[in-house]
Every structure is written in structure tokens, then in C-alpha cells.
Design a protein around this motif. Structure first.
Motif, PDB file in Angstrom:
ATOM      1  N   LEU A  24      34.950  43.838  32.604  1.00 21.06           N
ATOM      2  CA  LEU A  24      35.959  43.092  31.847  1.00 21.06           C
ATOM      3  C   LEU A  24      35.420  41.730  31.423  1.00 21.06           C
ATOM      4  N   LEU A  25      34.694  41.065  32.325  1.00 18.36           N
ATOM      5  CA  LEU A  25      34.164  39.740  32.033  1.00 18.36           C
ATOM      6  C   LEU A  25      32.836  39.787  31.289  1.00 18.36           C
ATOM      7  N   GLY A  26      32.142  40.931  31.362  1.00 16.97           N
ATOM      8  CA  GLY A  26      30.823  41.026  30.766  1.00 16.97           C
ATOM      9  C   GLY A  26      29.770  40.323  31.601  1.00 16.97           C
ATOM     10  N   LEU A  27      30.029  40.203  32.916  1.00 16.65           N
ATOM     11  CA  LEU A  27      29.109  39.537  33.839  1.00 16.65           C
ATOM     12  C   LEU A  27      28.821  40.462  35.004  1.00 16.65           C
ATOM     13  N   LYS A  28      27.550  40.655  35.288  1.00 17.71           N
ATOM     14  CA  LYS A  28      27.168  41.588  36.345  1.00 17.71           C
ATOM     15  C   LYS A  28      27.298  40.971  37.725  1.00 17.71           C
ATOM     16  N   ASP A  29      26.876  39.731  37.886  1.00 22.57           N
ATOM     17  CA  ASP A  29      26.763  39.128  39.216  1.00 22.57           C
ATOM     18  C   ASP A  29      28.002  38.297  39.558  1.00 22.57           C
TER      19      ASP A  29
ATOM     20  N   GLU B 166      53.363  24.174  40.385  1.00 23.15           N
ATOM     21  CA  GLU B 166      53.912  23.859  39.068  1.00 23.15           C
ATOM     22  C   GLU B 166      53.313  24.703  37.946  1.00 23.15           C
ATOM     23  N   SER B 167      52.291  25.499  38.243  1.00 24.48           N
ATOM     24  CA  SER B 167      51.585  26.214  37.174  1.00 24.48           C
ATOM     25  C   SER B 167      51.319  27.661  37.570  1.00 24.48           C
ATOM     26  N   ASP B 168      51.348  28.531  36.553  1.00 21.25           N
ATOM     27  CA  ASP B 168      50.996  29.938  36.745  1.00 21.25           C
ATOM     28  C   ASP B 168      49.606  30.242  36.182  1.00 21.25           C
ATOM     29  N   GLN B 169      48.926  29.222  35.698  1.00 16.12           N
ATOM     30  CA  GLN B 169      47.640  29.433  35.025  1.00 16.12           C
ATOM     31  C   GLN B 169      46.486  29.449  36.031  1.00 16.12           C
ATOM     32  N   PRO B 170      45.465  30.309  35.778  1.00 17.18           N
ATOM     33  CA  PRO B 170      44.271  30.312  36.642  1.00 17.18           C
ATOM     34  C   PRO B 170      43.568  28.959  36.615  1.00 17.18           C
ATOM     35  N   VAL B 171      42.873  28.657  37.707  1.00 13.54           N
ATOM     36  CA  VAL B 171      42.123  27.406  37.815  1.00 13.54           C
ATOM     37  C   VAL B 171      40.630  27.735  37.800  1.00 13.54           C
ATOM     38  N   LEU B 172      39.893  27.009  36.960  1.00 13.92           N
ATOM     39  CA  LEU B 172      38.451  27.234  36.821  1.00 13.92           C
ATOM     40  C   LEU B 172      37.676  26.072  37.428  1.00 13.92           C
TER      41      LEU B 172
ATOM     42  N   GLY C  74      27.941  30.839  49.225  1.00  8.19           N
ATOM     43  CA  GLY C  74      27.056  30.937  48.073  1.00  8.19           C
ATOM     44  C   GLY C  74      27.755  30.832  46.741  1.00  8.19           C
ATOM     45  N   GLY C  75      29.037  30.554  46.727  1.00  2.90           N
ATOM     46  CA  GLY C  75      29.776  30.436  45.479  1.00  2.90           C
ATOM     47  C   GLY C  75      29.440  29.147  44.745  1.00  2.90           C
ATOM     48  N   ARG C  76      29.069  29.252  43.472  1.00  2.00           N
ATOM     49  CA  ARG C  76      28.730  28.069  42.679  1.00  2.00           C
ATOM     50  C   ARG C  76      29.578  27.974  41.413  1.00  2.00           C
ATOM     51  N   SER C  77      30.370  29.007  41.147  1.00  2.00           N
ATOM     52  CA  SER C  77      31.274  29.006  40.002  1.00  2.00           C
ATOM     53  C   SER C  77      32.469  29.867  40.402  1.00  2.00           C
ATOM     54  N   LEU C  78      33.686  29.396  40.081  1.00  2.00           N
ATOM     55  CA  LEU C  78      34.874  30.037  40.681  1.00  2.00           C
ATOM     56  C   LEU C  78      36.069  30.006  39.737  1.00  2.00           C
ATOM     57  N   ILE C  79      36.784  31.144  39.705  1.00  2.00           N
ATOM     58  CA  ILE C  79      38.107  31.201  39.061  1.00  2.00           C
ATOM     59  C   ILE C  79      39.092  31.665  40.124  1.00  2.00           C
TER      60      ILE C  79
ATOM     61  N   GLY D 230      49.905  35.718  46.451  1.00  2.00           N
ATOM     62  CA  GLY D 230      48.494  35.795  46.821  1.00  2.00           C
ATOM     63  C   GLY D 230      47.647  35.175  45.725  1.00  2.00           C
ATOM     64  N   ILE D 231      46.333  35.259  45.888  1.00  2.00           N
ATOM     65  CA  ILE D 231      45.423  34.760  44.856  1.00  2.00           C
ATOM     66  C   ILE D 231      44.314  35.782  44.627  1.00  2.00           C
ATOM     67  N   LEU D 232      43.877  35.876  43.362  1.00  3.80           N
ATOM     68  CA  LEU D 232      42.717  36.675  42.984  1.00  3.80           C
ATOM     69  C   LEU D 232      41.541  35.710  42.827  1.00  3.80           C
ATOM     70  N   GLU D 233      40.464  35.987  43.556  1.00  2.00           N
ATOM     71  CA  GLU D 233      39.299  35.101  43.551  1.00  2.00           C
ATOM     72  C   GLU D 233      38.143  35.783  42.807  1.00  2.00           C
ATOM     73  N   ILE D 234      37.537  35.060  41.866  1.00  2.03           N
ATOM     74  CA  ILE D 234      36.366  35.564  41.140  1.00  2.03           C
ATOM     75  C   ILE D 234      35.262  34.523  41.316  1.00  2.03           C
ATOM     76  N   VAL D 235      34.143  34.940  41.916  1.00  2.00           N
ATOM     77  CA  VAL D 235      33.096  33.994  42.308  1.00  2.00           C
ATOM     78  C   VAL D 235      31.750  34.458  41.760  1.00  2.00           C
ATOM     79  N   SER D 236      30.970  33.489  41.286  1.00  5.48           N
ATOM     80  CA  SER D 236      29.588  33.745  40.876  1.00  5.48           C
ATOM     81  C   SER D 236      28.665  32.825  41.665  1.00  5.48           C
ATOM     82  N   SER D 237      27.488  33.320  41.960  1.00  4.68           N
ATOM     83  CA  SER D 237      26.511  32.517  42.696  1.00  4.68           C
ATOM     84  C   SER D 237      25.723  31.588  41.773  1.00  4.68           C
ATOM     85  N   LYS D 238      25.943  31.700  40.452  1.00  4.64           N
ATOM     86  CA  LYS D 238      25.201  30.892  39.489  1.00  4.64           C
ATOM     87  C   LYS D 238      26.098  29.787  38.930  1.00  4.64           C
ATOM     88  N   PRO D 239      25.693  28.523  39.014  1.00  2.83           N
ATOM     89  CA  PRO D 239      26.498  27.417  38.472  1.00  2.83           C
ATOM     90  C   PRO D 239      26.738  27.597  36.980  1.00  2.83           C
ATOM     91  N   GLY D 240      27.957  27.295  36.551  1.00  4.22           N
ATOM     92  CA  GLY D 240      28.296  27.340  35.130  1.00  4.22           C
ATOM     93  C   GLY D 240      28.457  28.726  34.558  1.00  4.22           C
TER      94      GLY D 240
END
Length: 798
Positions: free
Chosen positions: A267-272, A322-328, A350-355, A367-377
């Protein structure tokens, strides 16, 4: 036909390339007077027809090379110039074959085998699936033309495709347009299915069933297949996520999580990237955490204590209040860690980028859905837009999982325990949850014992005075009244017709009236009941049909009886109605007062209704671990206990004049200042005290209801009074303070009696206080308005 005809062997399909169906369709549009079509394609159609070899079936594709430009002009009617050959995926192929005659540049780059015009099928499974779908489509065309089967002119199938550059799975929709394909038999028309209707179900047969009766190799498909391929990764992944979440078991299935992670990557087009779901399950109003349900949480894997999980849960709730929007957090570095403390837990892993996506139902964070990448940015705002369509699906899954867990826990509680009070429900929920988790690993797991240690007991009783005697007296009056009614009937019957059996019946009635007027024993009651139901009923039924003079009296006699029991039920009914009214009134009053007391400090409360109402209270830190216990709450509860009994006595006193059978109540308290332990007995479905010393409390409680004052015959409990039984002087001193306070509020009259009590079996040294309840003056209004608050303030002052 043999089943061999429904194999997926492409060689069974006889296919020829022909532009004739397309040209015929264009000529038809032109003939219908469409000036735009005439202007655009009239010249092309004319020139095409000027080459007879192009209007025939074409077996040698090399002969098309001289006419490439003309063919492209003709195909512009299908693929307009606005369809970019560099960006769109389309092709012209032989009917139901993987052999193409024309392709867009992007289609050729992605799908054509190098040096050929054949489609490179990605893998065996996809090739088999494509062959199966094409075979069904081909059969459908034959059935539509010759049997009236409703088969579509276009068909579409979705297939996974691995991007060689990213390694991600994409989903491509293959659409075949067969409008320009004609099908005809080769030679004579072969035998076809007699009917497409199943004679057993009267429904149209499925295509798989009809295919068995269609000789595919005896038909020829002429024309062109229009092939279009669309990237439907977004829509397909959302559907796959939905299906995976529908099958997930309380977010504890690691296999499904692997699938979900792969879908989110596509969905994101990101493998890692990794995903996690942290649910905030609330069962019966209490938050619950377990390894089973938090095993795929990236956040909770660092925490083990409930306090830590509560703290981090509160952080998340504040974040999304106060918000329903994801945080990046595009890049997590040392600076960001100092600003947002809980990001440290992702950084450590090892998380360096997070939604972080909130899973909210209305305003509640589930609850929360966590999406983490080990690569900054790596994660950016554009990725939030791609994931938003999936958030409602995860929210629904968490909601359903919470509902399922709630049902499982309720089922365990109902099977293993009973309906429990909110004050201790958290403990039953905790034990039930542990049972469910442990049962995943061991089918023979035993449920934990539920116990509370160092809790303080309070006991109060409101008893209807002499209820057994009053009940016996009501039964006695009913029996005498019924005997007298029967005697009147017998006497009148004898006056009209002397009969020795009637004399015997009258003799027995007189004997029973005399015995029932004294002390009615249980065996006599049974004898009278048998006599009235046997001999009396039998003789009265006989007289009713043979002696008209007593017919009315006999009917009056039977009409006076209760139809259910066949006996007079007048005084007993009044007695039982009075008992019920007292019990119902007291139960409603105590329940209402108890609900208010729960708000001051949670405690376990159980009430029993017999001939009156009694209740047990247990309170302490063990019952409410999340609220600090203090002696002030215990003192407040004792004041509540004394006040409720005084008010209850006033209520029953006012109720006396409205009762058909006047009854009075006595009030009793057992003072016990030492903490004890209680545990839940699953067999009896209730709490009992633990330990030999503590059991003495239960023994005293069960024996003091009829205790007498020492060296007298007077019972401690008396109507209009409250008795307080104690064994330690400090308990008496404490309750004297409460009595003085209630005397000031005019709930209790001045003066307090003090007694030593008689020895009971196994119990010695009991003493008692006794005070008169004030039935004349109303309590002060300020106290009625703020019972708990006023009491607390008074106790704090002391």
C-alpha cells in the motif's frame, strides 16, 4: 462429453486473428448516421476493405508488417491518441491466446518475452489461473450465442505481480474485451446442452457444470481480443487487509500479522517497514492487558507492569484527544527524543521514521496502528494519504476483537463465577483474561483462586420481628376460618337430610377447630389439610349434585378457597404481601444508598432478602487497588451503616399503618475492627471469609440475631431500637461517637444502653450498645442533602 474438455489446455481453443468483426462494427456505426465516426474512420474502413487479405482470417502474422500504419489507424478507434503508449498498459491479441499483434510500449516492456510477441506469464500459478479464466470466458461465449446463457462481453481478473525493482507485490487487473470476437462451429453444429436450467433446483447451471457439455475444440474463434491492464494495488490491498482483519483472532495471530505487514508495504510502496497494533481493550469498564493480545504491539513490548502500560496509554490518549489524524515523525533523532519522551521506545527498537494512526470509535481511542521504518526520512506525509483508507478497517477490527474478548470474559465469569459487582469486577475480569490466555497453551489449565486480603467487614441486619410466629398465626387463622365455613355447610345439609357420615364430618371439624385454636403443630396442619382436601371435598361434591338446598353454600365455600392450593389463603396472603412490601421497600432504599456510598470509596456489597434484609460489606486496598485506601473511608462506611439502619427503621415504622398485616422490624450491627481475608467459593458462587480466626466472625454473625442480654430473658434486638454487638472496647467508643452524631441530627433519641450478652456456643465475651430510634422528629435537612460529604467532614474533624 468427457471432463477432458474442461481442462485448461490452451491448445483446445481454435483461434484466428481477424479484423473483420472490428471493421463490421465500425461500418455499422457509420451506417447508423454518426457523422463523427464517418469523419474519423470512414477513410480507414474504406482503405482496409480495399485490401482483401486484411479482411480474411490471418494465420501468418508477418504479412501484417506492410500494413502497420493502417492497422494502427484502425486500432485508434479502440485506443485513442490520448491513451499514452508510455503510461498505459494495453494490447491486441489473438482470441484467448497469449500471442499479441499490437502492444503499448509499457505493456511490451513489462509483459512481452524478449524477441517475441508472446506474453510472459509471471509464474505457474498465475498462468494456470489465467488459462482457467480464459477457458471459462470462451465457453461462456459459445453458450451465450447458442444456448441463451447470460455471459458478459468483457471480463476482468486481478492477479498479483512482483515488482522486480522494489520486490513489492502489486496487483494488476487484466480486462479482456471480446466484443470483436465471433465464434462459429467448425463444420456441422455439434451437440449442445439441452437446457441451461438444472432440473433438480430449477436454477441456471454454473459455468463449470455447463463446460462439461460444450465441445470447445469444435468451435472457431475469429477476431481480436482487446487486453487492458490496470494497476489496482490500492483497491486490492484494501480488500485483502479487510479480509485479513476479518479473520484475525484478538490481534494475537502472528501469521495474519505477517500478511498485514506485507499488505501495508504494498500500500505504501515501501519494502522495509514494520507495523504494530496496540489495542486499548476495556472490559467491563476496566482496561486489560495481556501478552496474548499485545504480542504484536511495538509500544507495549517494552512494558510489563500495568502501571507502566496505563501511563503510556494515557500519553496516547492525550496525543489524540483533539484529533483523529495520524501523526508523522519523519525522522526520529536525538532532538526529537527530548521533545517526545515515548518515542524512545521506538528508537530503542531501531525505529527512525514513524507514523502513528489513531483507531477511534466516536471519541474513544480503541488503539493505535504503528508504522515504523529503520531509515530516517523514509515515511512522509504522502504515505499518510495512502494509509488512510485502511485505518477504518483496523479500527473495526480492534472494536470487534474487544467485543469478542468481552464476550469470552463474560462467558468465563458466568461459567466459573456468577454475576459480579462492579467494585470487584476488575478482579474477575483479570482472572478470566489470564484463564483465556493460559488456555491457549494448556487445555487443562485451572482457573485462579479469587481472594482479597486485609479487608474490613461490616455487617447489618434489619429483621422482621417474630416473622415465624406471625406466619404460623396467619396459617392458623386461615385453617380455623376454613373449618368454620365447612361446618356451616355440613350443619345446613344435616338439617335437610340427617346423615351419619355428615355427623362424623362435623365431629372431625369441631375437633380440628379446637386443636387449631391452641398451638398448631406441623403434623396437625398436615392432617387438617388432608382431611379438607379429601373427605370434605368428596362429600361436598356429592352434596352439590344431590342436595339443591346447600348448592349455593357449597359454591360459596369453594369460591373462598385459593384455586392453586385448594385451601383458604386470606390471612397468609396478607402476611406474605406485608413481608414482600417491607422487603421490597428496604431493598430499594438500601440499594439506592449503597450506590451513593460506592462513589465515596469502592467496596464489595452483598444483600440478602429473607424475612427482612441483611447485608455484608468488605472494603480495603485490595478491593480498590487504584484508589489509595485510608481509615477515613472505613469510618465513613461505619457511619453510613448506622445511618442506613436508623433511616430504614423510620421507613418501616411509617409503613406499618399501610400494611394489611402489621409487622415491625429490629436493627442489628456487628462491629469488627480487625481486617480479614475473603475468597470466592466457586461451588457456592459467593465470597466467604478465610482462615480459622476469621471464621469466628462468621460464627458470631450467624448467632447474634436472637442473642439475649446476660442474666435476663430479654433479647437484644427490639423494635424501634438499633443494637450494636462488639467485643473490643475501642469499637464501642467509636460507635458511641457515631451515635452521638446521629442524636444531634435527631435520627436517634438521647441515651445509650450498654449490656453484657449471654454466652453463645463457642463465643464468649460479647457486649452490646443499644439506642432508640427517633420516630417523632425529622432529621436535619442538611444531613439528608449531603450524607456522605457531611459524614466525611465530621469524621475528619474528629
Amino acid at each position: 462429453m468427457q471432463k477432458a474438455n474442461v481442462s485448461f489446455d490452451e491448445s483446445l481453443i481454435n483461434s484466428r486473428l481477424s479484423f473483420r468483426p472490428l471493421v463490421t462494427a465500425l461500418k455499422k456505426n457509420i451506417a447508423e448516421g454518426n457523422p463523427g465516426v464517418q469523419k474519423l474512420y470512414g477513410k480507414v474502413v474504406t482503405e482496409f476493405e480495399s485490401h482483401p487479405e486484411l479482411m480474411q482470417d490471418i494465420s501468418d502474422l508477418d504479412m501484417l508488417k506492410p500494413y502497420t500504419e493502417l492497422i494502427e489507424e484502425l486500432l485508434a478507434s479502440i485506443f485513442p491518441p490520448t491513451s499514452s503508449s508510455h503510461e498505459n498498459l494495453y494490447a491486441i491479441a489473438l482470441p484467448f491466446k497469449f500471442q499479441t499483434v499490437y502492444t503499448s510500449r509499457l505493456f511490451h516492456h513489462l509483459f512481452i518475452k524478449p524477441g517475441t510477441n508472446e506474453v510472459a506469464v509471471p509464474d505457474t500459478a498465475t498462468g494456470l489461473s489465467l488459462s482457467k479464466e480464459k477457458m471459462q470466458f470462451a465457453h461462456g461465449m459459445i453458450l451465450k450465442k447458442y444456448c441463451g446463457y447470460n455471459s458478459p462481453e468483457t471480463s476482468g481478473w486481478v492477479h498479483p505481480y512482483t515488482d522486480t525493482h522494489t520486490g513489492l507485490t502489486k496487483y494488476l487487473e487484466l480486462k479482456i474485451d471480446a466484443r470483436f470476437i465471433d465464434v462459429n462451429p467448425i463444420g456441422e453444429m455439434p451437440d449442445m446442452p439441452g437446457s441451461i436450467i438444472c432440473p433438480h433446483s430449477n436454477r441456471i447451471k454454473a459455468i463449470e457444470e455447463l463446460m462439461q457439455d460444450v465441445p470447445l475444440e469444435k468451435f472457431l474463434f475469429e477476431g481480436i481480443s482487446i487486453v487492458r491492464v490496470n494497476d489496482v494495488t490500492l483497491q486490492e490491498v484494501i480488500t485483502l487487509i479487510k479480509n485479513s482483519l476479518l479473520n484475525i483472532n484478538a490481534f494475537s495471530d502472528s501469521g495474519v500479522y505477517t500478511e498485514l505487514e506485507s499488505h501495508i508495504q504494498s500500500l505504501l510502496g515501501l519494502k522495509d517497514v514494520k507495523i504494530g497494533v496496540t489495542p486499548f481493550f476495556k472490559v467491563n469498564g476496566h482496561y486489560v492487558y495481556s501478552e496474548l493480545h499485545n504480542s504484536n504491539s511495538l509500544l507495549f513490548k517494552h512494558f510489563h507492569s500495568i502501571a507502566d502500560k496505563d501511563e503510556i496509554s494515557d500519553c496516547c490518549k492525550i496525543l489524540f484527544r483533539e484529533s483523529d489524524q495520524p501523526v508523522l515523525f519523519e525522522t526520529i533523532n536525538e532532538q526529537v527524543l527530548t521533545e517526545v519522551e515515548y518515542l524512545q521506545y521506538y528508537y530503542t527498537e531501531g525505529g527512525r521514521s514513524l507514523i502513528i494512526c489513531p483507531l477511534k470509535q466516536k471519541d474513544e481511542l480503541l488503539g493505535i496502528l504503528e508504522i515504523v521504518s529503520s531509515k530516517p526520512g523514509m515515511l512522509k506525509h504522502t504515505h499518510i494519504g495512502r494509509i488512510e483508507a485502511a485505518i477504518p478497517l483496523f479500527t473495526l477490527a480492534v472494536e470487534k476483537s474487544a467485543e469478542s474478548l468481552d464476550n469470552q470474559i463474560d462467558k468465563v465469569i458466568k461459567e466459573q463465577f456468577t454475576v459480579v459487582q462492579p467494585s470487584v469486577e476488575w478482579k474477575f475480569t483479570e482472572v478470566a483474561l489470564n484463564y483465556i490466555v493460559n488456555k491457549q497453551h494448556n487445555e487443562d489449565v485451572a482457573i485462579e483462586r479469587i481472594a482479597f486480603h486485609d479487608v474490613y467487614p461490616l455487617y447489618g441486619s434489619i429483621d422482621i420481628r417474630n416473622s415465624s410466629t406471625e406466619r404460623s398465626h396467619a396459617i392458623q387463622l386461615d385453617i380455623i376460618e376454613q373449618l368454620e365455613l365447612a361446618r356451616k355447610v355440613v350443619k345446613k345439609a344435616q338439617a335437610d337430610m340427617p346423615f351419619q357420615l355428615l355427623q362424623e364430618i362435623e365431629f372431625k371439624i369441631d375437633k380440628y377447630i379446637i386443636s387449631a385454636s391452641d398451638v398448631l403443630l406441623s403434623d396437625e396442619e398436615i392432617s387438617i389439610h388432608d382431611f379438607m382436601q379429601g373427605q370434605v371435598v368428596s362429600i361436598f361434591n356429592h352434596l352439590h349434585g344431590t342436595q339443591p338446598s346447600v348448592k349455593n353454600e357449597i359454591e360459596h365455600y369453594f369460591a373462598s378457597l385459593d384455586p392453586q392450593i385448594g385451601m383458604l389463603y386470606h390471612h397468609r396472603k396478607e402476611y406474605e404481601q406485608s413481608i414482600s412490601r417491607i422487603n421490597d421497600t428496604l431493598a430499594r432504599f438500601i440499594d439506592k444508598e449503597q450506590a451513593a456510598a460506592q462513589k465515596v470509596y469502592p467496596h464489595y456489597f452483598e444483600r440478602y432478602v429473607t424475612d427482612g434484609v441483611e447485608f455484608n460489606i468488605y472494603m480495603g486496598q485490595a478491593i480498590a487497588p487504584r484508589k489509595k485506601f485510608d481509615e477515613i473511608y472505613l469510618r465513613n462506611m461505619k457511619m453510613w451503616q448506622l445511618t442506613v439502619l436508623a433511616k430504614a427503621a423510620r421507613i418501616t415504622h411509617q409503613l406499618e399503618q399501610h400494611l394489611s398485616h402489621p409487622l415491625r422490624t429490629t436493627q442489628l450491627i456487628l462491629a469488627h475492627s480487625q481486617p480479614l481475608s475473603i475468597s470466592f467459593r466457586t461451588e457456592e458462587r459467593k465470597f466467604d471469609v478465610d482462615g480459622a480466626y476469621n471464621i469466628r466472625y462468621e460464627i458470631v454473625k450467624k448467632r447474634i440475631d436472637k442473642v439475649r442480654i446476660k442474666d435476663t430473658n430479654e433479647r437484644l434486638t427490639q423494635p424501634g431500637k438499633i443494637g450494636i454487638v462488639y467485643s473490643q472496647a475501642k469499637d464501642a467508643a467509636e460507635y458511641m461517637e457515631y451515635i452521638e452524631f446521629l442524636q444531634n441530627l435527631h435520627l436517634i433519641n438521647p441515651g445509650v444502653e450498654k449490656f453484657d450478652l449471654e454466652e453463645l456456643q463457642g463465643v464468649v465475651g460479647l457486649k452490646a450498645l443499644r439506642a432508640d430510634i427517633n420516630f417523632d422528629d425529622e432529621a436535619k435537612p442538611s444531613y439528608n442533602a449531603e450524607l456522605s460529604q457531611t459524614t466525611s467532614q465530621q469524621l475528619i474533624g474528629k
